[in-house]
Scaffold this motif. Structure first.
Motif, mmCIF file in Angstrom:
data_model
loop_
_atom_site.group_PDB
_atom_site.id
_atom_site.type_symbol
_atom_site.label_atom_id
_atom_site.label_comp_id
_atom_site.label_asym_id
_atom_site.label_seq_id
_atom_site.Cartn_x
_atom_site.Cartn_y
_atom_site.Cartn_z
ATOM 1 N N GLY A 68 0.830 -1.208 0.000
ATOM 2 C CA GLY A 68 0.000 0.000 0.000
ATOM 3 C C GLY A 68 0.861 1.253 0.000
ATOM 4 N N HIS A 69 0.370 2.272 -0.686
ATOM 5 C CA HIS A 69 1.059 3.571 -0.662
ATOM 6 C C HIS A 69 0.055 4.683 -0.398
ATOM 7 C CE1 HIS A 69 4.630 1.697 -2.133
ATOM 8 N NE2 HIS A 69 4.270 1.601 -3.400
ATOM 9 N N CYS A 135 5.310 8.043 2.684
ATOM 10 C CA CYS A 135 4.312 6.973 2.715
ATOM 11 C C CYS A 135 4.320 6.383 4.111
ATOM 12 C CB CYS A 135 4.652 5.906 1.677
ATOM 13 S SG CYS A 135 3.521 4.499 1.738
ATOM 14 N N PHE A 137 2.706 3.602 5.082
ATOM 15 C CA PHE A 137 2.556 2.142 5.138
ATOM 16 C C PHE A 137 3.754 1.585 5.913
ATOM 17 C CE2 PHE A 137 2.821 -2.213 3.543
ATOM 18 C CZ PHE A 137 1.502 -2.598 3.457
ATOM 19 N N HIS A 140 7.722 1.761 5.043
ATOM 20 C CA HIS A 140 7.988 2.501 3.801
ATOM 21 C C HIS A 140 8.596 3.892 3.987
ATOM 22 C CE1 HIS A 140 5.120 0.041 0.990
ATOM 23 N NE2 HIS A 140 5.896 -0.718 1.738
ATOM 24 N N MET A 144 10.465 5.903 1.156
ATOM 25 C CA MET A 144 9.502 6.720 0.410
ATOM 26 C C MET A 144 9.283 8.037 1.149
ATOM 27 S SD MET A 144 6.691 3.922 -0.848
ATOM 28 C CE MET A 144 5.984 4.958 -2.134
#
Ligand code: CU
Length: 151
Positions: A68-69, A135, A137, A140, A144
């Motif tokens: 998921g992002h 992100c 998630f 992450h 990210m």
């Protein structure tokens, strides 16, 4: 893909002209993939924008549960704590702490092939401020993340 982005740009410009001149919405787009990567490390908001429409496109194929992002925007000093609190908040909250003033904006959490966007008012931002997008998630945010710059 290039053609599609171009078309979106044209539509955006057309809508811009149709909207009242007083409010300027600036559109930003970022993608996320199955390798836990965004395609940008910096998002630039023009200081004359009244509102930002931030679009996240997941160009991968993995599900929202696997990969998921989202995009969460906070002041840089808050981002790691918000990411950790988001993890605690869990999947039902899409890994974003609820009613948290540190969260300036966030998109929904999406899986491969999906697109989502969020609008937020630039009154939340100061020119020259230090903002990070990431992100939330689990696992992450260390990879990210990037800077959101107001100039
Ligand atoms: Cu992610």
């Amino acid at each position: 893909m290039r053609k599609m982005l171009c078309l979106l740009g044209v539509v955006g410009v057309a809508l811009g002209f149709a909207a009242p001149a007083s409010a300027k919405t600036c559109e930003l787009t970022i993608t996320g993939n199955d390798q836990i990567q965004y395609n940008k490390s910096e998002l630039v908001v023009d200081s004359d924008c009244d509102e930002v429409k931030l679009t996240l496109e997941h160009v991968g194929q993995m599900s929202v549960d696997q990969m998921g992002h989202n995009v969460v925007v906070t002041e840089t000093g808050d981002y790691k704590a918000v990411a950790q609190d988001g993890m605690q908040a869990g999947k039902d909250q899409e890994y974003v702490p609820a009613d948290d003033d540190r969260v300036i904006a966030h998109t929904s959490l999406i899986g491969g092939g999906e697109t989502t966007s969020v609008r937020f008012d630039t009154s939340e931002l100061e020119a020259g401020g230090d903002y990070t997008f990431f992100c939330s998630f689990p696992g992450h945010y260390g990879i990210m993340n990037g800077k959101l710059v107001v100039e």
